[in-house]
Design a protein around this motif. Structure first.
Motif, PDB file in Angstrom:
ATOM      1  N   GLU A  60     -74.478   2.951   5.931  1.00 38.59           N
ATOM      2  CA  GLU A  60     -74.272   4.397   5.969  1.00 38.59           C
ATOM      3  C   GLU A  60     -75.522   5.060   6.543  1.00 38.59           C
ATOM      4  OE1 GLU A  60     -71.844   6.531   5.227  1.00 38.59           O
ATOM      5  OE2 GLU A  60     -70.368   5.054   4.555  1.00 38.59           O
ATOM      6  N   THR A  61     -75.309   6.004   7.456  1.00 44.81           N
ATOM      7  CA  THR A  61     -76.422   6.735   8.060  1.00 44.81           C
ATOM      8  C   THR A  61     -76.448   8.165   7.532  1.00 44.81           C
ATOM      9  OG1 THR A  61     -76.282   5.403  10.076  1.00 44.81           O
ATOM     10  CG2 THR A  61     -77.457   7.502  10.221  1.00 44.81           C
ATOM     11  N   PHE A  62     -77.620   8.601   7.100  1.00 47.91           N
ATOM     12  CA  PHE A  62     -77.796   9.949   6.552  1.00 47.91           C
ATOM     13  C   PHE A  62     -78.792  10.719   7.415  1.00 47.91           C
ATOM     14  CE2 PHE A  62     -76.221   7.493   3.076  1.00 47.91           C
ATOM     15  CZ  PHE A  62     -75.547   8.359   2.226  1.00 47.91           C
ATOM     16  N   GLU A  63     -78.366  11.875   7.870  1.00 42.83           N
ATOM     17  CA  GLU A  63     -79.278  12.758   8.580  1.00 42.83           C
ATOM     18  C   GLU A  63     -80.217  13.426   7.569  1.00 42.83           C
ATOM     19  OE1 GLU A  63     -79.507  12.893  11.780  1.00 42.83           O
ATOM     20  OE2 GLU A  63     -77.772  11.570  12.108  1.00 42.83           O
ATOM     21  N   PRO A  64     -81.332  13.986   8.025  1.00 42.35           N
ATOM     22  CA  PRO A  64     -82.260  14.648   7.098  1.00 42.35           C
ATOM     23  C   PRO A  64     -81.555  15.702   6.240  1.00 42.35           C
ATOM     24  CG  PRO A  64     -83.270  14.440   9.250  1.00 42.35           C
ATOM     25  CD  PRO A  64     -81.839  14.008   9.415  1.00 42.35           C
ATOM     26  N   GLY A  65     -81.700  15.591   4.931  1.00 47.94           N
ATOM     27  CA  GLY A  65     -81.101  16.544   4.002  1.00 47.94           C
ATOM     28  C   GLY A  65     -79.612  16.366   3.763  1.00 47.94           C
ATOM     29  N   GLU A  66     -78.983  15.408   4.415  1.00 49.54           N
ATOM     30  CA  GLU A  66     -77.530  15.239   4.289  1.00 49.54           C
ATOM     31  C   GLU A  66     -77.150  14.587   2.960  1.00 49.54           C
ATOM     32  OE1 GLU A  66     -73.732  13.267   6.716  1.00 49.54           O
ATOM     33  OE2 GLU A  66     -75.791  12.697   7.239  1.00 49.54           O
ATOM     34  N   SER A  67     -76.023  15.046   2.426  1.00 50.41           N
ATOM     35  CA  SER A  67     -75.453  14.457   1.211  1.00 50.41           C
ATOM     36  C   SER A  67     -74.054  13.933   1.497  1.00 50.41           C
ATOM     37  CB  SER A  67     -75.379  15.487   0.076  1.00 50.41           C
ATOM     38  OG  SER A  67     -76.661  15.879  -0.359  1.00 50.41           O
ATOM     39  N   LYS A  68     -73.719  12.826   0.876  1.00 55.00           N
ATOM     40  CA  LYS A  68     -72.375  12.265   0.964  1.00 55.00           C
ATOM     41  C   LYS A  68     -71.922  11.888  -0.441  1.00 55.00           C
ATOM     42  CE  LYS A  68     -72.952  10.277   5.608  1.00 55.00           C
ATOM     43  NZ  LYS A  68     -72.835   9.052   6.448  1.00 55.00           N
ATOM     44  N   SER A  69     -70.628  12.106  -0.698  1.00 57.78           N
ATOM     45  CA  SER A  69     -70.072  11.804  -2.020  1.00 57.78           C
ATOM     46  C   SER A  69     -68.856  10.900  -1.898  1.00 57.78           C
ATOM     47  CB  SER A  69     -69.669  13.092  -2.753  1.00 57.78           C
ATOM     48  OG  SER A  69     -70.791  13.907  -3.018  1.00 57.78           O
ATOM     49  N   ALA A  70     -68.582  10.168  -2.959  1.00 58.15           N
ATOM     50  CA  ALA A  70     -67.387   9.328  -3.035  1.00 58.15           C
ATOM     51  C   ALA A  70     -66.897   9.308  -4.475  1.00 58.15           C
ATOM     52  CB  ALA A  70     -67.682   7.911  -2.555  1.00 58.15           C
ATOM     53  N   LEU A  71     -65.573   9.317  -4.637  1.00 65.54           N
ATOM     54  CA  LEU A  71     -64.962   9.210  -5.955  1.00 65.54           C
ATOM     55  C   LEU A  71     -64.614   7.753  -6.231  1.00 65.54           C
ATOM     56  CD1 LEU A  71     -62.524  12.272  -5.849  1.00 65.54           C
ATOM     57  CD2 LEU A  71     -64.725  12.131  -7.046  1.00 65.54           C
ATOM     58  N   ILE A  93     -83.463   8.073  -0.440  1.00 64.80           N
ATOM     59  CA  ILE A  93     -82.093   8.406  -0.851  1.00 64.80           C
ATOM     60  C   ILE A  93     -82.071   8.639  -2.359  1.00 64.80           C
ATOM     61  CG2 ILE A  93     -79.749   7.528  -1.108  1.00 64.80           C
ATOM     62  CD1 ILE A  93     -80.375   8.384   1.708  1.00 64.80           C
ATOM     63  N   GLU A  94     -81.582   9.813  -2.752  1.00 61.08           N
ATOM     64  CA  GLU A  94     -81.505  10.151  -4.180  1.00 61.08           C
ATOM     65  C   GLU A  94     -80.050  10.091  -4.645  1.00 61.08           C
ATOM     66  OE1 GLU A  94     -82.319  13.926  -7.170  1.00 61.08           O
ATOM     67  OE2 GLU A  94     -83.372  13.813  -5.252  1.00 61.08           O
ATOM     68  N   PRO A  95     -79.727   9.167  -5.546  1.00 52.54           N
ATOM     69  CA  PRO A  95     -78.353   9.068  -6.052  1.00 52.54           C
ATOM     70  C   PRO A  95     -78.154   9.898  -7.324  1.00 52.54           C
ATOM     71  CG  PRO A  95     -79.600   7.133  -6.704  1.00 52.54           C
ATOM     72  CD  PRO A  95     -80.558   8.043  -5.982  1.00 52.54           C
ATOM     73  N   THR A  96     -76.955  10.420  -7.494  1.00 51.16           N
ATOM     74  CA  THR A  96     -76.557  11.093  -8.734  1.00 51.16           C
ATOM     75  C   THR A  96     -75.127  10.677  -9.062  1.00 51.16           C
ATOM     76  OG1 THR A  96     -75.731  13.069  -7.595  1.00 51.16           O
ATOM     77  CG2 THR A  96     -78.040  13.092  -8.321  1.00 51.16           C
ATOM     78  N   VAL A  97     -74.755  10.827 -10.327  1.00 54.31           N
ATOM     79  CA  VAL A  97     -73.396  10.493 -10.758  1.00 54.31           C
ATOM     80  C   VAL A  97     -72.939  11.539 -11.757  1.00 54.31           C
ATOM     81  CG1 VAL A  97     -74.219   8.984 -12.617  1.00 54.31           C
ATOM     82  CG2 VAL A  97     -71.907   8.672 -11.697  1.00 54.31           C
ATOM     83  N   GLU A  98     -71.655  11.860 -11.720  1.00 51.18           N
ATOM     84  CA  GLU A  98     -71.075  12.807 -12.666  1.00 51.18           C
ATOM     85  C   GLU A  98     -69.644  12.398 -12.977  1.00 51.18           C
ATOM     86  OE1 GLU A  98     -70.421  16.755 -11.058  1.00 51.18           O
ATOM     87  OE2 GLU A  98     -70.409  15.960  -9.017  1.00 51.18           O
ATOM     88  N   VAL A  99     -69.174  12.812 -14.141  1.00 50.02           N
ATOM     89  CA  VAL A  99     -67.793  12.541 -14.531  1.00 50.02           C
ATOM     90  C   VAL A  99     -66.884  13.547 -13.835  1.00 50.02           C
ATOM     91  CG1 VAL A  99     -66.153  12.456 -16.438  1.00 50.02           C
ATOM     92  CG2 VAL A  99     -68.481  11.592 -16.755  1.00 50.02           C
ATOM     93  N   HIS A 100     -65.874  13.036 -13.134  1.00 52.46           N
ATOM     94  CA  HIS A 100     -64.929  13.907 -12.439  1.00 52.46           C
ATOM     95  C   HIS A 100     -63.628  14.060 -13.220  1.00 52.46           C
ATOM     96  CE1 HIS A 100     -62.119  14.982  -9.002  1.00 52.46           C
ATOM     97  NE2 HIS A 100     -63.024  15.920  -8.963  1.00 52.46           N
ATOM     98  N   LYS A 101     -63.117  12.969 -13.788  1.00 52.19           N
ATOM     99  CA  LYS A 101     -61.953  12.995 -14.676  1.00 52.19           C
ATOM    100  C   LYS A 101     -62.340  12.204 -15.914  1.00 52.19           C
ATOM    101  CE  LYS A 101     -58.554  13.384 -10.937  1.00 52.19           C
ATOM    102  NZ  LYS A 101     -57.415  12.739 -10.227  1.00 52.19           N
ATOM    103  N   ASP A 102     -62.409  12.893 -17.041  1.00 49.59           N
ATOM    104  CA  ASP A 102     -63.049  12.280 -18.204  1.00 49.59           C
ATOM    105  C   ASP A 102     -62.132  11.440 -19.081  1.00 49.59           C
ATOM    106  OD1 ASP A 102     -61.589  14.392 -19.139  1.00 49.59           O
ATOM    107  OD2 ASP A 102     -63.155  15.191 -20.447  1.00 49.59           O
ATOM    108  N   VAL A 103     -60.819  11.483 -18.858  1.00 47.21           N
ATOM    109  CA  VAL A 103     -59.926  10.665 -19.677  1.00 47.21           C
ATOM    110  C   VAL A 103     -58.894   9.963 -18.805  1.00 47.21           C
ATOM    111  CG1 VAL A 103     -60.149  12.056 -21.771  1.00 47.21           C
ATOM    112  CG2 VAL A 103     -58.376  12.617 -20.108  1.00 47.21           C
TER     113      VAL A 103
END
Length: 223
Positions: free
Chosen positions: A161-172, A79-89
């Motif tokens: 949480e179950t992830f199929e091959p290549g599947e991505s899931k996101s949450a805010l 599982i590869e996690p990433t994070v990004e800013v969605h609302k910066d202020v």
């Protein structure tokens, strides 16, 4: 010329000069004082975009801006996690917000836990000054300030949480100031903060599969 005649002529000349001076000096003849410039320069009220208290709060917002300062390398799990800013202020309508995305990089189905913590839901920073909460819900915090009035109760259940091959899931997740036992009423603090969570992969629902754990996190700055 007799002395009396000379005195009369001299008096008439003085009287004539006085009348001429009166005509030339009065201007309007109403006794008003000369016009003066009574205008006063107004203070400069130009918005500099800074918090009057001396901070660097963006103009028109209710709190500091958020910047990701460092992100860990991907952990050695499928599982590869990433994070990004969605609302910066922070504003009166919403606190700062992040988007966390998890991707199954393997060609097999993968089970990962704990299902909320892997998306940094209900995860606090190392100093316990801040906490990330699932977006789209109401919490006991003053809009524009975004520090919790009371701690948030979290159930003890262990979600998977179950992830199929290549599947991505996101949450805010929204960024709040953690509730303080001493009654501190400050809003979002400024500074740099570290968030970290643990991923457990495999062996979560029984079977012979070996469980693997890894930690991953990031740092952000509020300024």
């Amino acid at each position: 010329m007799s002395p009396t005649r000379r005195l009369f002529v001299r008096s008439a000349a003085v009287l004539s000069l006085g009348l001429v001076a009166g005509c030339l000096g009065g201007g309007g003849g109403d006794g008003d004082s000369p016009d003066t410039d009574d205008s006063t320069d107004l203070p400069d009220t130009t918005d500099t975009g800074t918090d009057p208290s001396g901070g660097t709060r963006p103009s028109g917002t209710g709190g500091p801006g958020i910047v990701l300062t460092s992100v860990d390398s991907a952990p050695d799990i499928p599982i590869e996690p990433t994070v990004e800013v969605h609302k910066d202020v922070a504003t009166d309508d919403h606190p700062p917000q992040l988007r966390v995305t998890l991707t199954n990089t393997s060609d097999e189905r993968v089970e990962v836990g704990e299902g909320r913590a892997i998306f940094f839901q209900y995860v606090g920073d190392d100093s316990r000054d801040l906490i990330l909460l699932p977006a789209g819900q109401e919490y006991p915090a003053e809009p524009g300030c975004w520090r919790l009035d009371d701690p948030i109760a979290v159930t003890e259940e262990y979600r998977i949480e179950t992830f199929e091959p290549g599947e991505s899931k996101s949450a805010l997740v929204d960024l709040y100031g953690a509730a303080k036992e001493d009654g501190e009423d400050s809003c979002l603090p400024v500074g740099e903060f570290r968030f970290e969570t643990t991923f457990a992969v495999g062996g979560l629902t029984g079977g012979d599969e070996k469980r693997t754990t890894a930690t991953w996190g990031f740092s952000l700055s509020l300024e």
